[in-house]
Enzyme design. Sequence first.
Site, short mmCIF file in Angstrom:
data_model
loop_
_atom_site.label_atom_id
_atom_site.label_comp_id
_atom_site.label_asym_id
_atom_site.label_seq_id
_atom_site.Cartn_x
_atom_site.Cartn_y
_atom_site.Cartn_z
N ASP A 162 0.84 -1.21 0.00
CA ASP A 162 0.00 0.00 0.00
C ASP A 162 0.87 1.25 0.00
O ASP A 162 0.59 2.24 -0.69
CB ASP A 162 -0.92 -0.01 1.23
CG ASP A 162 -1.69 -1.30 1.35
OD1 ASP A 162 -2.49 -1.60 0.46
OD2 ASP A 162 -1.47 -2.04 2.33
N HIS A 190 -4.81 -3.55 6.32
CA HIS A 190 -4.56 -3.73 4.88
C HIS A 190 -5.90 -4.11 4.25
O HIS A 190 -6.20 -5.27 4.01
CB HIS A 190 -3.51 -4.82 4.65
CG HIS A 190 -3.35 -5.20 3.20
ND1 HIS A 190 -2.89 -4.33 2.24
CD2 HIS A 190 -3.60 -6.37 2.54
CE1 HIS A 190 -2.87 -4.93 1.06
NE2 HIS A 190 -3.30 -6.18 1.21
P1 NAD Z 1 -1.97 -18.48 -4.66
O1 NAD Z 1 -3.30 -19.13 -4.58
O2 NAD Z 1 -1.34 -18.29 -5.99
O3 NAD Z 1 -0.93 -19.27 -3.75
C1 NAD Z 1 -1.22 -19.61 -2.44
C2 NAD Z 1 -0.49 -20.90 -2.15
O4 NAD Z 1 -0.65 -21.17 -0.78
C3 NAD Z 1 -1.04 -22.10 -2.93
O5 NAD Z 1 0.02 -22.71 -3.64
C4 NAD Z 1 -1.61 -23.01 -1.85
O6 NAD Z 1 -1.42 -24.39 -2.14
C5 NAD Z 1 -0.80 -22.58 -0.65
N1 NAD Z 1 -1.44 -22.83 0.63
C6 NAD Z 1 -2.74 -22.70 0.98
N2 NAD Z 1 -2.93 -23.05 2.26
C7 NAD Z 1 -1.72 -23.39 2.75
C8 NAD Z 1 -1.27 -23.84 4.01
N3 NAD Z 1 -2.10 -24.04 5.03
N4 NAD Z 1 0.05 -24.08 4.16
C9 NAD Z 1 0.92 -23.91 3.14
N5 NAD Z 1 0.54 -23.51 1.91
C10 NAD Z 1 -0.77 -23.25 1.73
O7 NAD Z 1 -2.11 -17.06 -3.89
P2 NAD Z 1 -1.12 -15.83 -3.96
O8 NAD Z 1 -1.53 -14.95 -5.08
O9 NAD Z 1 0.28 -16.29 -3.88
O10 NAD Z 1 -1.56 -15.05 -2.63
C11 NAD Z 1 -1.33 -15.62 -1.36
C12 NAD Z 1 -1.99 -14.76 -0.29
O11 NAD Z 1 -1.37 -13.48 -0.22
C13 NAD Z 1 -3.49 -14.47 -0.52
O12 NAD Z 1 -4.20 -14.59 0.70
C14 NAD Z 1 -3.49 -13.04 -1.01
O13 NAD Z 1 -4.72 -12.39 -0.78
C15 NAD Z 1 -2.38 -12.46 -0.16
N6 NAD Z 1 -1.79 -11.20 -0.61
C16 NAD Z 1 -1.49 -10.28 0.35
C17 NAD Z 1 -0.91 -9.07 -0.02
C18 NAD Z 1 -0.58 -8.03 1.01
O14 NAD Z 1 -0.19 -6.93 0.62
N7 NAD Z 1 -0.68 -8.30 2.30
C19 NAD Z 1 -0.62 -8.81 -1.37
C20 NAD Z 1 -0.94 -9.79 -2.31
C21 NAD Z 1 -1.54 -10.99 -1.93
C1 LMR Z 2 -3.40 -6.60 -2.67
O1 LMR Z 2 -3.49 -5.58 -2.00
O2 LMR Z 2 -3.09 -6.58 -3.88
C2 LMR Z 2 -3.61 -7.93 -2.01
O3 LMR Z 2 -4.02 -7.78 -0.68
C3 LMR Z 2 -4.54 -8.82 -2.77
C4 LMR Z 2 -5.97 -8.34 -2.70
O4 LMR Z 2 -6.85 -9.15 -2.38
O5 LMR Z 2 -6.22 -7.17 -3.01
#
Ligand code: NAD
Ligand code: LMR
Length: 331
Positions: A162, A190
Site C-alpha cells: 500500500d 490492509h
Molecule cells: P496463490 O493461490 O497463488 O498461492 C497460495 C499458495 O498457498 C497455494 O500454492 C496453496 O497451495 C498454498 N497454501 C494454501 N494453504 C496453505 C497452508 N495451510 N500451508 C501452506 N501452503 C498453503 O495465492 P497468492 O496470489 O500467492 O496469494 C497468497 C496470499 O497473499 C493471498 O491470501 C493473497 O490475498 C495475499 N496477498 C497479500 C498481499 C498483502 O499486501 N498483504 C498482497 C498480495 C496478496
Molecule cells: C493486494 O493488495 O493486492 C492484495 O491484498 C490482494 C488483494 O486481495 O487485493
Amino acid sequence: MPDSPVRVAVTGAAGQIGYALLFRIASGQMFGPQTPVRLQLLELPAALPALDGVRMELDDCAFPLLESIVCTSDTDEAFADANWALLVGAVPRREGMERKDLLSINGGIFTGQGESIARTAADDCRVLVVGNPCNTNALIGSTAAARHGMARDRWFAMTMLDESRGRTQLSAKAGVPVATVRDLAIWGNHSSTQFPDAWHATIGGRPAPEVIDDDAWLEGEFIAGVQQRGAAIIKARGQSSAASAANAIVDTVRNVTQPGGAVFSAAVPAPTEGGYDVPEGLVFGYPLRATAPGSVEIVQGIEHGEFARARLAATTAELLEERAAVEELLA
Ligand code: NAD
Ligand code: LMR
C-alpha cells in the site's frame, strides 16, 4: 568473508507470490550479497509436485548464495530453526470480495503455524504475514505463538504494498521521481479502510500536501486509489497482485533488518503505550523505524487532524470486528 546463512521459511511457496519471491530471496536481494540463504518451503501436499518444479528452476539458476532448499508439507520441518517466516500461503480473494471475507477460510491456518513457529523456529525468528486478511491472520498467529512463549513483537503484517502504491500515486500527481516521495505511512488495516497518511509524507523534503496543493484530491481520489488498488488489479488481471506483493515482501524485510533511519509501513501488535490509543494487541499499520536488525519502533509524536482521526477510528473499528469474528481462534 560471507555472513552466516539465513534460514527463510516461505509458506504457499508454489503459489503466484512464491514464484515471484523465491528467486529474489535466492539471488540476495532480500538479505544482501554477503548472506547465504537456506530456503524452507511449505506447501499443501497437493501442491508439492508443482513446488518440486519451482525447486528445479531455483537449482537451474545456480545462485551462489543459495545453500539449500527444503520442500515439505510438514509445518515443523518448514519452520525448524527459521530466522524468518514469510507466511504467504493462504487463499486469495476473487473479484467482488473484501479481504476480510477470507477470514473463515484462511484464519485457521495461522493457529497451527503460529504454534509451530514458536516451538521450532530460531530464537530470533521474525514473522511477516502476507496471506489475507493479513492483519487479523497475524493476530491469530501471534496469539497462538504467544501461548508458547514467543514475543508478539516479532510478528508483522504487510502494508508495504500500500505504501509503494501510494508513493507512486503521489509522485505521478506531483510529476517528480518516486524516490523523492518518503514517509508515507499506512495506518490500520490492509483493507479498504486503511488510512494512507499523505499529510505526514514528504516530497523532495517538503510536506506532501504543500507540494500537491490539492486537498480534495488527497482526501478523495488518492486515498480511494490506494484502498482499492488491490481490487483494481484483480479486476484487470483476473488474479491478485503477485510480483508487486513479492517486491513489497523484499522491501519489508530489508527495512526491518537494515536500520538506516528510514520510516516504513508495516502492521505490528499495538503496544500498551505508544500505539496511538489503538486497543492493545490489534495488529495495526503504523509508521515504523528499525532500531536494530530485526527490531522496530513505532514513530512517535505524529499529530492527526479531525479528518485523519475519523479514518483511524474507521479502520480500528473494522479490525475490532475482524477480531470478534475470530474470537474462538484467539481463546
Ligand atoms: P496463490 O493461490 O497463488 O498461492 C497460495 C499458495 O498457498 C497455494 O500454492 C496453496 O497451495 C498454498 N497454501 C494454501 N494453504 C496453505 C497452508 N495451510 N500451508 C501452506 N501452503 C498453503 O495465492 P497468492 O496470489 O500467492 O496469494 C497468497 C496470499 O497473499 C493471498 O491470501 C493473497 O490475498 C495475499 N496477498 C497479500 C498481499 C498483502 O499486501 N498483504 C498482497 C498480495 C496478496
Ligand atoms: C493486494 O493488495 O493486492 C492484495 O491484498 C490482494 C488483494 O486481495 O487485493
